[in-house]
Design a protein around this motif. Sequence first.
Motif, mmCIF file in Angstrom:
data_model
loop_
_atom_site.group_PDB
_atom_site.id
_atom_site.type_symbol
_atom_site.label_atom_id
_atom_site.label_comp_id
_atom_site.label_asym_id
_atom_site.label_seq_id
_atom_site.Cartn_x
_atom_site.Cartn_y
_atom_site.Cartn_z
ATOM 1 N N ALA A 1 0.831 -1.203 0.000
ATOM 2 C CA ALA A 1 0.000 0.000 0.000
ATOM 3 C C ALA A 1 0.866 1.255 0.000
ATOM 4 O O ALA A 1 1.860 1.343 0.727
ATOM 5 C CB ALA A 1 -0.924 0.008 1.214
ATOM 6 N N THR B 1 1.686 4.998 1.026
ATOM 7 C CA THR B 1 1.382 5.839 2.179
ATOM 8 C C THR B 1 1.720 7.292 1.870
ATOM 9 O O THR B 1 2.635 7.585 1.107
ATOM 10 C CB THR B 1 2.140 5.397 3.444
ATOM 11 O OG1 THR B 1 3.546 5.443 3.183
ATOM 12 C CG2 THR B 1 1.741 4.006 3.882
ATOM 13 N N MET C 1 -1.578 8.422 5.938
ATOM 14 C CA MET C 1 -2.703 7.898 5.170
ATOM 15 C C MET C 1 -2.198 6.707 4.365
ATOM 16 O O MET C 1 -1.205 6.818 3.651
ATOM 17 C CB MET C 1 -3.272 8.967 4.234
ATOM 18 C CG MET C 1 -3.921 10.110 4.982
ATOM 19 S SD MET C 1 -4.506 11.427 3.888
ATOM 20 C CE MET C 1 -2.955 12.192 3.415
ATOM 21 N N THR C 2 -2.872 5.585 4.503
ATOM 22 C CA THR C 2 -2.551 4.379 3.745
ATOM 23 C C THR C 2 -3.619 4.224 2.679
ATOM 24 O O THR C 2 -4.794 4.019 2.991
ATOM 25 C CB THR C 2 -2.516 3.151 4.679
ATOM 26 O OG1 THR C 2 -1.574 3.403 5.728
ATOM 27 C CG2 THR C 2 -2.108 1.904 3.915
ATOM 28 N N LEU C 3 -3.204 4.327 1.418
ATOM 29 C CA LEU C 3 -4.142 4.297 0.292
ATOM 30 C C LEU C 3 -4.471 2.845 -0.044
ATOM 31 O O LEU C 3 -3.588 2.059 -0.372
ATOM 32 C CB LEU C 3 -3.536 5.020 -0.904
ATOM 33 C CG LEU C 3 -2.982 6.424 -0.609
ATOM 34 C CD1 LEU C 3 -2.476 7.077 -1.884
ATOM 35 C CD2 LEU C 3 -4.006 7.293 0.090
ATOM 36 N N LEU C 4 -5.738 2.477 0.023
ATOM 37 C CA LEU C 4 -6.150 1.080 -0.112
ATOM 38 C C LEU C 4 -6.748 0.744 -1.473
ATOM 39 O O LEU C 4 -6.320 -0.207 -2.116
ATOM 40 C CB LEU C 4 -7.134 0.723 1.004
ATOM 41 C CG LEU C 4 -6.573 0.895 2.419
ATOM 42 C CD1 LEU C 4 -7.673 0.706 3.461
ATOM 43 C CD2 LEU C 4 -5.425 -0.068 2.648
ATOM 44 N N ASP D 1 -8.666 2.848 -4.944
ATOM 45 C CA ASP D 1 -9.239 4.054 -5.539
ATOM 46 C C ASP D 1 -10.247 3.656 -6.609
ATOM 47 O O ASP D 1 -10.343 2.487 -7.006
ATOM 48 C CB ASP D 1 -8.143 4.946 -6.115
ATOM 49 C CG ASP D 1 -8.515 6.426 -6.091
ATOM 50 O OD1 ASP D 1 -9.638 6.773 -5.676
ATOM 51 O OD2 ASP D 1 -7.670 7.251 -6.487
ATOM 52 N N THR E 1 -13.862 4.468 -2.977
ATOM 53 C CA THR E 1 -12.466 4.792 -2.689
ATOM 54 C C THR E 1 -12.282 4.537 -1.210
ATOM 55 O O THR E 1 -13.154 4.871 -0.410
ATOM 56 C CB THR E 1 -12.170 6.278 -3.009
ATOM 57 O OG1 THR E 1 -12.337 6.487 -4.411
ATOM 58 C CG2 THR E 1 -10.756 6.662 -2.597
ATOM 59 N N TYR F 1 -9.305 4.470 2.171
ATOM 60 C CA TYR F 1 -7.971 4.658 2.737
ATOM 61 C C TYR F 1 -8.076 4.613 4.252
ATOM 62 O O TYR F 1 -9.155 4.699 4.828
ATOM 63 C CB TYR F 1 -7.328 5.963 2.247
ATOM 64 C CG TYR F 1 -8.006 7.231 2.717
ATOM 65 C CD1 TYR F 1 -7.551 7.919 3.835
ATOM 66 C CD2 TYR F 1 -9.099 7.747 2.036
ATOM 67 C CE1 TYR F 1 -8.160 9.079 4.258
ATOM 68 C CE2 TYR F 1 -9.721 8.905 2.454
ATOM 69 C CZ TYR F 1 -9.242 9.574 3.568
ATOM 70 O OH TYR F 1 -9.855 10.725 4.001
ATOM 71 N N ARG F 2 -6.933 4.472 4.886
ATOM 72 C CA ARG F 2 -6.856 4.415 6.341
ATOM 73 C C ARG F 2 -5.969 5.561 6.802
ATOM 74 O O ARG F 2 -4.902 5.793 6.222
ATOM 75 C CB ARG F 2 -6.255 3.080 6.753
ATOM 76 C CG ARG F 2 -6.077 2.883 8.232
ATOM 77 C CD ARG F 2 -5.503 1.502 8.477
ATOM 78 N NE ARG F 2 -5.287 1.256 9.890
ATOM 79 C CZ ARG F 2 -4.879 0.099 10.389
ATOM 80 N NH1 ARG F 2 -4.650 -0.929 9.571
ATOM 81 N NH2 ARG F 2 -4.702 -0.047 11.685
ATOM 82 N N SER F 3 -6.397 6.285 7.825
ATOM 83 C CA SER F 3 -5.593 7.367 8.388
ATOM 84 C C SER F 3 -5.293 7.086 9.842
ATOM 85 O O SER F 3 -6.188 6.750 10.618
ATOM 86 C CB SER F 3 -6.316 8.710 8.287
ATOM 87 O OG SER F 3 -6.288 9.195 6.982
ATOM 88 N N PHE G 1 -7.260 9.629 -4.542
ATOM 89 C CA PHE G 1 -5.873 9.457 -4.112
ATOM 90 C C PHE G 1 -5.010 10.658 -4.477
ATOM 91 O O PHE G 1 -4.139 11.053 -3.702
ATOM 92 C CB PHE G 1 -5.267 8.171 -4.675
ATOM 93 C CG PHE G 1 -5.704 6.921 -3.958
ATOM 94 C CD1 PHE G 1 -6.686 6.923 -2.984
ATOM 95 C CD2 PHE G 1 -5.111 5.715 -4.266
ATOM 96 C CE1 PHE G 1 -7.084 5.768 -2.339
ATOM 97 C CE2 PHE G 1 -5.492 4.546 -3.616
ATOM 98 C CZ PHE G 1 -6.486 4.572 -2.656
#
Length: 171
Positions: free
Chosen positions: A23, A25, A33-36, A38, A47, A49-51, A127
């Motif tokens: 992932a 970041t 923020m981890t982009l999971l 989009d 979309t 993501y994890r923050s 993203f």
Amino acid sequence: MTQEVQSSSAAPFRPVLTRRADAETCADPSSVMTLLADSDSTADGFTSYRSTFAEGAVGAPAHFHTKATELFFVISGSLQVLVGDEVTVLGEGDFLAVPPHTPHAFAAAPGCKADVLFVFTPGMGRFDYLRLLGRVMRGEADAKEIAASAERFDNHYVDSPAWRAALEVSA
């Protein structure tokens, strides 16, 4: 990197698997923020993501979306949120769905860290917006770029006296 998983069902998009190690970041001084997934990999379905917010992290100022519902799930810690004119705190395991046109904002709750999963549905290529936020927070881009991107990313900032008051109390 997002990985597509093979499936024989007739889904609108192929299953998406994003491994933690793959992932992307985006980090700034107060959050990661981890982009999971989009919208390009979900046929515009969502979309996600994890923050992870440090104690005192500012999160997002008051804003609304015209097309997307924003979903929040607190994995751990506490997140202070504005929904409409009401400010509340979400704790571990709490879920919130904010429909389009509803002003909202969020930050780590006073004295707390927060780990939050965000999902936008429908998705719309957010993203690049998250990358821009990271650059602005790190001083690598001008904040005016965020205002200029409002329509593109369906992110419309508004003034919220309730949110300003909540932030003043927690400062």
